[in-house]
Design an enzyme around this catalytic site. Sequence first.
Site, PDB file in Angstrom:
ATOM      1  N   ALA A   1       0.842  -1.198   0.000  1.00 48.94           N
ATOM      2  CA  ALA A   1       0.000   0.000   0.000  1.00 48.94           C
ATOM      3  C   ALA A   1       0.880   1.251   0.000  1.00 48.94           C
ATOM      4  O   ALA A   1       0.985   1.949   1.011  1.00 48.94           O
ATOM      5  CB  ALA A   1      -0.934  -0.014   1.200  1.00 48.94           C
ATOM      6  N   TYR A   2       1.491   1.558  -1.122  1.00 50.20           N
ATOM      7  CA  TYR A   2       2.560   2.560  -1.171  1.00 50.20           C
ATOM      8  C   TYR A   2       2.136   3.927  -0.652  1.00 50.20           C
ATOM      9  O   TYR A   2       2.875   4.576   0.108  1.00 50.20           O
ATOM     10  CB  TYR A   2       3.074   2.676  -2.600  1.00 50.20           C
ATOM     11  CG  TYR A   2       4.249   3.608  -2.774  1.00 50.20           C
ATOM     12  CD1 TYR A   2       5.455   3.357  -2.125  1.00 50.20           C
ATOM     13  CD2 TYR A   2       4.171   4.722  -3.600  1.00 50.20           C
ATOM     14  CE1 TYR A   2       6.545   4.192  -2.279  1.00 50.20           C
ATOM     15  CE2 TYR A   2       5.265   5.565  -3.768  1.00 50.20           C
ATOM     16  CZ  TYR A   2       6.442   5.302  -3.110  1.00 50.20           C
ATOM     17  OH  TYR A   2       7.523   6.135  -3.266  1.00 50.20           O
ATOM     18  N   THR A   3       0.963   4.414  -1.045  1.00 42.53           N
ATOM     19  CA  THR A   3       0.575   5.766  -0.605  1.00 42.53           C
ATOM     20  C   THR A   3       0.329   5.830   0.895  1.00 42.53           C
ATOM     21  O   THR A   3       0.320   6.922   1.471  1.00 42.53           O
ATOM     22  CB  THR A   3      -0.661   6.271  -1.363  1.00 42.53           C
ATOM     23  OG1 THR A   3      -1.738   5.342  -1.168  1.00 42.53           O
ATOM     24  CG2 THR A   3      -0.377   6.406  -2.848  1.00 42.53           C
ATOM     25  N   ASP A   4       0.136   4.669   1.542  1.00 42.47           N
ATOM     26  CA  ASP A   4       0.006   4.659   3.000  1.00 42.47           C
ATOM     27  C   ASP A   4       1.310   5.052   3.683  1.00 42.47           C
ATOM     28  O   ASP A   4       1.319   5.325   4.895  1.00 42.47           O
ATOM     29  CB  ASP A   4      -0.406   3.269   3.489  1.00 42.47           C
ATOM     30  CG  ASP A   4      -1.882   2.985   3.276  1.00 42.47           C
ATOM     31  OD1 ASP A   4      -2.566   3.832   2.681  1.00 42.47           O
ATOM     32  OD2 ASP A   4      -2.346   1.918   3.692  1.00 42.47           O
ATOM     33  N   THR A   5       2.404   5.069   2.942  1.00 41.68           N
ATOM     34  CA  THR A   5       3.683   5.501   3.511  1.00 41.68           C
ATOM     35  C   THR A   5       3.992   6.958   3.167  1.00 41.68           C
ATOM     36  O   THR A   5       4.927   7.527   3.726  1.00 41.68           O
ATOM     37  CB  THR A   5       4.836   4.610   3.008  1.00 41.68           C
ATOM     38  OG1 THR A   5       5.050   4.828   1.606  1.00 41.68           O
ATOM     39  CG2 THR A   5       4.529   3.153   3.239  1.00 41.68           C
TER      40      THR A   5
END
Length: 808
Positions: free
Chosen positions: A575-579
């Site tokens: 979940a890249y945008t969660d980072t």
Amino acid sequence: MLEPYRVLDLTDVRGQIAGMMLGDLGADVVRVEPPEGSPARRIGPLLADAPEGEQSLSFAAYNRNKRSVILDLGEPEAKARFLALVEGSDFVLDSGPDAWLDAHDLDFEALRAANPRIVHVRISAFGNDGPAASRPAADLTVAAWAGPMSVQGDPDRPPLRVSVPQAWRHAGAEAAVAALMGHARMRTTGDGAFVDVSAQSALTWTMLNAMSAYAIQGADFERAGSTLQLGNAAYQLVFECADGHLVALPRGPLLMSLAEWMIEDDVIDRAWLEREDWSTYDARVVQGGELKISTEELIAIFTRFFAGHEKAELFKRGLALGATLAPVQTLDDLLGFEQLASRDYFVDVELPGGRRARAPGAFVKPSAGLPGIRRPAPRPGEHTAEILEELAEHPRQVSVAEGPRADLPLAGLKVADFSWVGVGPISAKYLADHGADVVRVEWQGRPDALRTAGPFLDSEVGWNRSHFYGEFNTSKRGLALDLKHPRAVEVTGRLLDWADVVLESFTPGAVDRVGIGYAAARQRNPGIVMVSTCLMGQTGPASTMAGYGYHAAAVAGFYELTGYPDCPPGGPWNAYTDTIAPRFLVTTLLSALDHRRRTGEGQHIDLGQMEAALHFLAPEILARQVTGRGFSRNGNRSHDAAPQGAYPCAGQDQWCTIAVENDGQWHALRQALGDPEWARAGALDGWEGRLAAHDAIDAAIAEWTRVRSAGEVVEALCEAGVPAGHVQRSSDLLADPQLAHRSFYRELDHGEMGRVPYSGHQFRIRGYDHGPRHAAPLLGGDTFEVLTETLGMDVDAVADLVAEGAVA
């Protein structure tokens, strides 16, 4: 929100977004540059026919709301003026090594002598000190050392990074959080703070559930293309559609949402649908239970269905059906995306030569408003006279009120965390680890979805055995409360009265239906700061889109930018945008809390996770409009430097990365390779020639690397001054000397899992142990304590709520 504060920004490309973020929130940001201009002005993508010093679209993207002053710190008078600026400033941001300030004996102690309350934030590849502090670095090599490359890409091809630079954008955005946390620390100690931000640690956080996986499940996660790996289960995420690709999570709920449409298309019939109990299907997949329809058959059904429709149709009708089908968007798609237009997201900016383009706008929409873009990126020294006149005629007093003395910067802050999965809990973790009392609200009938995702301790599934959940909920207390129960209001009302901050990440409108929306919260507690975060924001035609960070990453363009040109999009890990979004959210939240401290005013913060994430593509969005240059997945290669790639090393699936960014590094690489005859060709002396011959250069380098260990390769090249990195897995990270020096991993005692390692923070504040303070809570593990001791409820009343099933 930050109008009283001044920031001196001496960063190069390593961190310049930090000053932009603080400036967007209202701070007066002064970019201090040497006579030749900041090195950030020479970073691509470039506007070739713009005036000297104004060609960088990267600089244009990340230096709005700043003023520029030219100072030659080698001159005594200019150095004295700089220290006078420090005396009237609140923050100094810089990059290292080599740090411009250090070259002129202007370290933290020198800055603190000028201003005892200064907060000095330094952004570097590996940290300001430690065994790797002076190691040469580039975006590609930091991505290798940090770990995300080990889980990105196909197993039969080299590991991958995102094809546009991300390392310094992560580190810079983290530096904005670090600056405000350092400022909070300064207020509780009365002394200045030196804050040390590591790009390696920031990128390690993009591994999410893979950070500590080896210690938990006894094995590393390995790269597997676009497969979502959640411990005991794995799911294909990327599907081909009629005009491109989309990201979808092929599980029971998605099938049920699309079932009638699939029947309409003759993809399935009702008899096929009735073969399975879809309500328990996903649990059986995770637990290894018996299936009537295999996951392979289910994937084949989804594949056939998606191939018959265009991505825009799937997205739009999916929204109406409650099915999350995320189109893999290009930059052109983003510029025409209806959701962004409806929220007036893009802003028109002026670029050199009279050009205009649309740039990512506000990364957050607070009810108190933002000052907006007050000025575009400055010309070199554009405001020198103005700033020096202010210095001479109106010396600035530092606008800081000393807070109560405390060991932890956020001690006394009270937070009700109703969010779940990624962005909200990660943001609340920052607060909890630094001293806030965070109460994490869940329910046994609907626990955080991360509790169902691995890695699980010893691969044994259980509510309290997921380290994916554990990593992002440290230092919190757990309250089990059924928000849909008629008597839940007896608890939520007390929580709203008690809390300084409320975090929620439900579908827009859901919190109002259970009585904890901003209107209800503000009525009970006028000074409350509430954060609502979801994929697309609280308004707009796509606001109801539910989903996870991999859905947002597809819509935001990151899937299109990760992979090989000859392959479908691979996508960044998990979940890249969660980072990304938490860095913007926490910066905003700390700003709002500082504003409340000074004014008593609360507010409601609307953060669309995709909107925040788009700032990590801002230079490319500008370049697409004004240069016509296309941006898509390009493996590990750069568009304006060569060679850059991942190369095989001795051992099983061992890799190193090499990133030559200039001609000097190319000549150093040649010498490290023994100056072979093939490398002496005159055509390779410039980057254009090397780019044209990239395939042949890669093959020759690979011959040299594959007979050497990754450690041997990187040691030889780094010693020669060539950025090189070892592609590290979780098992490597847990033994990394630099991370150990920074105490990145912390062993804590968990109520069910025992003593396990937790990942720490991406920045350190000198003289302060940053936590985490204790392990993640058991589901409802602190319910009684929270209700009786914190919220003041009578023991008999609590027992009655338990008996009726409202709490547990």
